[in-house]
Scaffold this motif. Structure first.
Motif, PDB file in Angstrom:
ATOM      1  N   SER A   1       0.933  -1.186  -0.037  1.00  0.00           N
ATOM      2  CA  SER A   1       0.103  -0.142  -0.089  1.00  0.00           C
ATOM      3  C   SER A   1       0.757   1.156  -0.068  1.00  0.00           C
ATOM      4  O   SER A   1       1.765   1.305   1.096  1.00  0.00           O
ATOM      5  CB  SER A   1      -0.944   0.053   1.004  1.00  0.00           C
TER       6      SER A   1
ATOM      7  N   GLY B   1     -11.995  -0.319   2.413  1.00  0.00           N
ATOM      8  CA  GLY B   1     -10.798  -0.051   1.564  1.00  0.00           C
ATOM      9  C   GLY B   1     -11.005  -1.010   0.140  1.00  0.00           C
ATOM     10  O   GLY B   1     -12.081  -1.389  -0.369  1.00  0.00           O
ATOM     11  N   MET B   2      -9.906  -1.206  -0.382  1.00  0.00           N
ATOM     12  CA  MET B   2      -9.719  -1.958  -1.897  1.00  0.00           C
ATOM     13  C   MET B   2      -8.638  -3.048  -1.353  1.00  0.00           C
ATOM     14  O   MET B   2      -7.831  -2.666  -0.904  1.00  0.00           O
ATOM     15  CB  MET B   2      -9.621  -1.161  -2.944  1.00  0.00           C
TER      16      MET B   2
ATOM     17  N   ARG C   1     -13.767   2.134  -3.884  1.00  0.00           N
ATOM     18  CA  ARG C   1     -13.107   2.554  -2.631  1.00  0.00           C
ATOM     19  C   ARG C   1     -13.929   3.636  -1.648  1.00  0.00           C
ATOM     20  O   ARG C   1     -14.728   4.215  -2.440  1.00  0.00           O
ATOM     21  CB  ARG C   1     -11.724   3.102  -2.898  1.00  0.00           C
ATOM     22  N   HIS C   2     -13.815   3.278  -0.245  1.00  0.00           N
ATOM     23  CA  HIS C   2     -14.625   4.113   0.605  1.00  0.00           C
ATOM     24  C   HIS C   2     -15.973   3.935   0.439  1.00  0.00           C
ATOM     25  O   HIS C   2     -16.853   4.749   0.612  1.00  0.00           O
ATOM     26  CB  HIS C   2     -14.062   5.683   0.306  1.00  0.00           C
TER      27      HIS C   2
END
Length: 500
Positions: A351, A431-432, A455-456
């Protein structure tokens, strides 16, 4: 229940009282009273309370819910200078017993209303069950009372765990709340917004307000009365991806350097958490089956970089040499069967940070470089000294994952196989999926979210996750279970201990 005279009288001679009560506010919901307990061991625990006036922390501790024959324990003086919080560590509690306790802030004999809680101390010959997760209040998702508030904490409470490890991002000081957020499905998220959470938090008062915010939520506050919490921190308690000395390149801030934020953020964090002692990295001995080692990857880390340095030095620090050596030494000295290492970030999931600079320890496939050098040193030391049955628990990436690390699949091979489990978020945006870094041979067994998930995603979409770890006192085996916010079990991994 035996408590020493020193503990019963702690601080008695030091307290002085103002002639009149200093109230924090008028006692409304946005100015919560709350209690918590943390760092519970066989005979020890740290008690915490927040009131609304200055005075002296007063505890009653008993072995029954009626508080008959309760012991009276005086704690420190509290007032506006610590946001009306107080903390007291005791180390002569009865082991393996349900403890009933209540707290209030006594002002010169006026005790006010008691706040009541219960927990169980550690002990031999019984099963252990605990929860873990992280990441609370991120991506603009705070307390939405129209959706039941932060319901995942009520789900955790229903398991009656011995404790919860919160792996960090307890507050998003860099993420202001708006009263409403439009959701992708056309719905609306309605936040409770306080003055301190309406902007980025950088003053001590604002940062205190960030940590106070969670206690507004009934689910969170009720869980704390029954579930001890072992607290850690990550970046968002201060600012996204910070390190000591990091420049603040954000026009929302008056500060130009992260050092101006770290001090007040850490002070507010300690004021609002029941941590025993003044250090975030620490260990809690929880009887013969379990010892928990909690890490701090923020306070001594070097600058975020491409993380490709071939030699260890200041710029490759993740834990720092003192914490690294402490971890190796205490793991070697541990007599517990299972050694759980709680880390705010995963070891082998890639990440990035700003401009693809690494915020965690990974840097891509290959031999250990940069911050990976510390991890390689720790893992090889565990193998060299025969330290077995280590399990890593993490958070940070806002989904859940079970990963097995094995030297047969790794570039770096001087370590024994181990599991890493990640959980969260606990009321934040989802997340992803991220790619794995083959340095330490991670193998993905299970992930809680599908590929391509936006995402999100909001908590209302259902992608919120926590973990429950169970250790069987008879078989000594560990079961790691994953749940969503509805307390629905999603996956389980069973692990037999080595050498038993």
């Amino acid at each position: 229940m035996k408590l020493s005279r020193r503990q019963l009288l702690i601080g008695a001679s030091a307290a002085t009282f103002a002639p009149s009560v200093a109230w924090a506010d008028d006692g409304d919901k946005l100015n919560p009273r709350s209690i918590a307990v943390g760092d519970v061991g066989p005979k020890s625990a740290t008690f915490w309370a927040r009131g609304r006036r200055e005075g002296r922390l007063l505890l009653n501790i008993a072995d029954n819910p009626d508080f008959s024959n309760a012991r009276e324990v005086w704690g420190p003086f509290t007032g506006a200078d610590v946001d009306f919080t107080a903390r007291l560590s005791l180390d002569e509690l009865p082991w393996n017993q349900q403890v009933f306790w209540r707290a209030t802030i006594d002002h010169d004999g006026d005790q006010g209303e008691w706040m009541v809680g219960t927990f169980r101390t550690a002990g031999p010959d019984r099963d252990v069950r605990f929860a873990w997760g992280g990441d609370t209040g991120g991506q603009g998702f705070g307390i939405d009372e129209t959706r039941g508030g932060m319901r995942i904490f009520e789900a955790i409470r229903t398991h009656k765990p011995d404790f919860l490890i919160h792996c960090g991002d307890l507050a998003y000081s860099d993420g202001p709340f708006k009263a409403t957020l439009k959701l992708p499905n056309g719905g609306t998220w309605h936040n409770i917004v306080t003055p301190e959470t309406a902007k980025v938090s950088e003053t001590l008062a604002e940062l205190r307000g960030r940590f106070r915010y969670n206690h507004i939520d009934d689910n969170f506050r009720n869980m704390l009365t029954e579930v001890p919490v072992f607290h850690m921190w990550d970046d968002h308690e201060v600012k996204n991806n910070f390190w000591p000395g990091a420049p603040v390149k954000d026009i929302r801030y008056k500060a130009w350097n992260a050092n101006a934020l770290i001090g007040p953020a850490k002070r507010a964090f300690f004021e609002y958490t029941p941590i025993g002692g003044g250090r975030i990295y620490r260990n809690v001995k929880y009887g013969p089956l379990l010892e928990v080692f909690m890490l701090d990857t923020r306070s001594e880390r070097g600058p975020n970089s491409m993380n490709e340095q071939p030699n260890y030095g200041f710029d490759t620090q993740w834990l720092g040499p003192f914490q690294r050596d402490w971890l190796k030494r205490t793991l070697r000295e541990s007599t517990a069967l299972w050694k759980v290492i709680a880390c705010d970030m995963p070891l082998g999931i890639r990440s990035g940070g700003e401009k693809k600079k690494s915020d965690n320890a990974t840097n891509g496939d290959g031999v250990p470089l940069g911050r990976e050098l510390e991890i390689a040193d720790i893992l090889s030391d565990l193998k060299k000294h025969g330290v077995r049955n280590t399990v890593w628990l993490t958070a940070d990436l806002h989904f859940a994952q079970a990963t097995k690390y094995h030297p047969d699949d790794a570039v770096f091979k001087d370590f024994d196989p181990f599991w890493e489990f990640m959980a969260g978020p606990l009321n934040a945006g989802t997340g992803m999926l991220h790619p794995l870094d083959n340095t330490f041979g991670p193998n993905l067994e299970w992930a809680s979210i599908p590929k391509g998930l936006p995402r999100h995603a909001p908590p209302s979409d259902g992608f919120q996750f926590y973990g429950i770890v169970e250790i069987n006192a008879q078989t000594k085996a560990m079961a790691v279970r994953f749940f969503n916010a509805e307390a629905k079990e999603l996956h389980v991994v069973n692990i037999d201990p080595v050498g038993v």
